[in-house]
Design an enzyme around this catalytic site. Structure first.
Site, PDB file in Angstrom:
ATOM      1  N   LYS A 151      -2.257  -1.406  -3.918  1.00  0.00           N
ATOM      2  CA  LYS A 151      -2.932  -0.355  -3.786  1.00  0.00           C
ATOM      3  C   LYS A 151      -2.503   0.768  -3.843  1.00  0.00           C
ATOM      4  CE  LYS A 151      -5.969   1.875  -0.359  1.00  0.00           C
ATOM      5  NZ  LYS A 151      -6.475   2.065   0.784  1.00  0.00           N
ATOM      6  N   LYS A 193       0.687  -1.102  -0.016  1.00  0.00           N
ATOM      7  CA  LYS A 193      -0.086  -0.064   0.109  1.00  0.00           C
ATOM      8  C   LYS A 193       1.068   1.314  -0.020  1.00  0.00           C
ATOM      9  CE  LYS A 193      -3.537   2.353   2.758  1.00  0.00           C
ATOM     10  NZ  LYS A 193      -4.574   2.172   3.827  1.00  0.00           N
TER      11      LYS A 193
HETATM   12  C1  PBG Z   1      -7.275   2.879   5.635  1.00  0.00           C
HETATM   13  C2  PBG Z   1      -7.777   3.105   4.259  1.00  0.00           C
HETATM   14  C3  PBG Z   1      -7.509   3.961   3.417  1.00  0.00           C
HETATM   15  C4  PBG Z   1      -7.909   3.404   2.203  1.00  0.00           C
HETATM   16  C5  PBG Z   1      -8.470   2.099   2.502  1.00  0.00           C
HETATM   17  N1  PBG Z   1      -8.145   2.072   3.744  1.00  0.00           N
HETATM   18  C6  PBG Z   1      -7.122   5.122   3.511  1.00  0.00           C
HETATM   19  C7  PBG Z   1      -5.778   5.608   3.784  1.00  0.00           C
HETATM   20  O1  PBG Z   1      -5.036   4.861   3.823  1.00  0.00           O
HETATM   21  O2  PBG Z   1      -5.615   6.746   4.053  1.00  0.00           O
HETATM   22  C8  PBG Z   1      -8.048   4.260   0.876  1.00  0.00           C
HETATM   23  C9  PBG Z   1      -9.303   3.655  -0.382  1.00  0.00           C
HETATM   24  C10 PBG Z   1      -9.323   4.809  -1.201  1.00  0.00           C
HETATM   25  O3  PBG Z   1      -8.830   5.883  -1.408  1.00  0.00           O
HETATM   26  O4  PBG Z   1     -10.322   4.455  -2.161  1.00  0.00           O
HETATM   27  N2  PBG Z   1      -8.504   2.659   6.375  1.00  0.00           N
END
Ligand code: PBG
Length: 354
Positions: A276, A223
């Site tokens: 992601k 991520k």
């Molecule tokens: C954290 C989380 C995020 C997203 C999914 N889980 C936000 C982040 O890491 O700031 C982002 C998903 C998206 O942008 O569609 N709980």
């Protein structure tokens, strides 16, 4: 006598593999032939739909930066789950907006937390709908960070760490409680998204210790610290009050590190992997798919990727259906088995009508 003696395969290739004998357009002449030779297929069964759940009754508030995506109260889930199932989408991933926030995010592991309520509701409406829960602290903490911060009463004693640093191992204890609480509410898969070191092994041990050894972990294994999460932070009200997430999420410039992160999560017992965001990271999807092909790979087509297309489509600059399906096909072609996408319902509808 070998009849191919004077006509080896090599010669055949040299001889005929060129224009005008070879014409790739032959396989593009009709929609039927094009469909027969299509290499990558997109199916509603590959899609996972994100839902944002909030307290209250009768709440259905559209997220301004994500047209067509709503904050829903638990009672509004019946209709939503019905329409998702009708479209043959097998799974949802839940994000919760708590009633109150505090330094460690207590509602995240409370029996009556918003995710726990929503999970029970969904499993009651439709036991077959696969419920994946996001396991992170950022929506639940008053500071908006993904873990316990090195400040105030939580400050780690006698250790020099930056003020406000996200404390890794202290956070793992909370994440484990959250995962167990989601499992107890009926979640089918838990998905830790905070990029804490050791999050998979900690959650695995926690789940196993209370009888949930059968529950899979979908790790957000790769991520990135991405600007594409902007609209999500409005939807889930989980933006950090100050600072950013670069001390735990990955640098967008790195791909070797993605393989290292993935290998660690596999070793820790992850059942499914994730990359992601998706669009700016298709090479990462491909690399993880090739190196870890034995595990299912999910790509997250994140909020900003959705909003960009929505905005362009609203201007009449892009054909939303065509471009959305092209993007999702591209993500599958890169190597993702499944895609979490805000376009899931639209895409399933378009695919059904195609
Ligand atoms: C954290 C989380 C995020 C997203 C999914 N889980 C936000 C982040 O890491 O700031 C982002 C998903 C998206 O942008 O569609 N709980």
């Amino acid at each position: 006598m070998n009849i191919h003696n004077n006509f080896t395969k090599k010669q055949a290739v040299e001889k005929i593999a060129s224009f005008p004998t070879v014409r790739p357009r032959r396989l593009r002449t009709s929609p039927q032939i094009r469909a027969m030779v299509r290499e990558t297929r997109l199916d509603p069964g590959d899609l996972i739909y994100p839902l944002f759940v909030t307290h209250g009754t009768g709440v259905k508030t559209e997220i301004s930066s994500m047209p067509g995506v709503f904050n829903l109260s638990p009672d509004m889930l019946a209709e939503e789950i019905h329409s998702i199932a009708e479209l043959d989408i097998p799974a949802v991933v839940l994000f919760g907006i708590p009633a109150t926030k505090d330094p460690i995010g207590l509602e995240n592991f409370s029996e009556d937390g918003i995710i726990q309520q929503a999970t029970r509701m969904i499993k009651k409406y439709n036991p077959e709908m696969v419920v994946i829960t996001d396991v992170c602290l950022c929506e639940y903490t008053d500071h908006g960070h993904c873990g316990i911060l090195n400040v105030g009463e939580h400050k780690r004693p006698n250790v020099h760490l930056p003020e406000g640093y996200v404390l890794n191992d202290e956070t793992l204890e909370i994440l484990t409680k959250v995962a167990i609480s989601h499992a107890a509410a009926g979640a089918d898969i838990v998905a830790p998204s905070g990029m804490m070191d050791g999050m998979v092994v900690a959650i695995r041990a926690g789940l196993d210790s209370v009888g949930y050894e059968h529950l899979p972990i979908l790790s957000y294994s790769t991520k990135y610290a991405s600007g594409f999460y902007g609209p999500f932070r409005e939807a889930a009200q989980g933006a950090p009050k100050s600072g950013d997430r670069r001390s735990h999420q990955m640098d967008p410039a790195n791909i070797r590190e993605a393989l290292r992160e993935t290998a660690l999560d596999v070793a820790e017992g992850a059942d499914m992997l994730m990359v992601k965001p998706a669009l700016a990271y298709l090479d990462v999807i491909r690399a993880v798919h090739e190196s870890f092909s034995e595990l299912p790979l999910v790509a997250y087509n994140v909020s900003g990727e959705y909003s960009m297309l929505k905005a362009a489509a609203a201007q009449g600059w892009l054909d939303e259906e065509r471009v959305a399906l092209e993007i999702l096909t591209g993500i599958r072609r890169a190597g993702a088995d499944m895609i979490i996408t805000y376009h899931a319902k639209d895409a399933a509808r378009w695919l059904q009508n195609a």
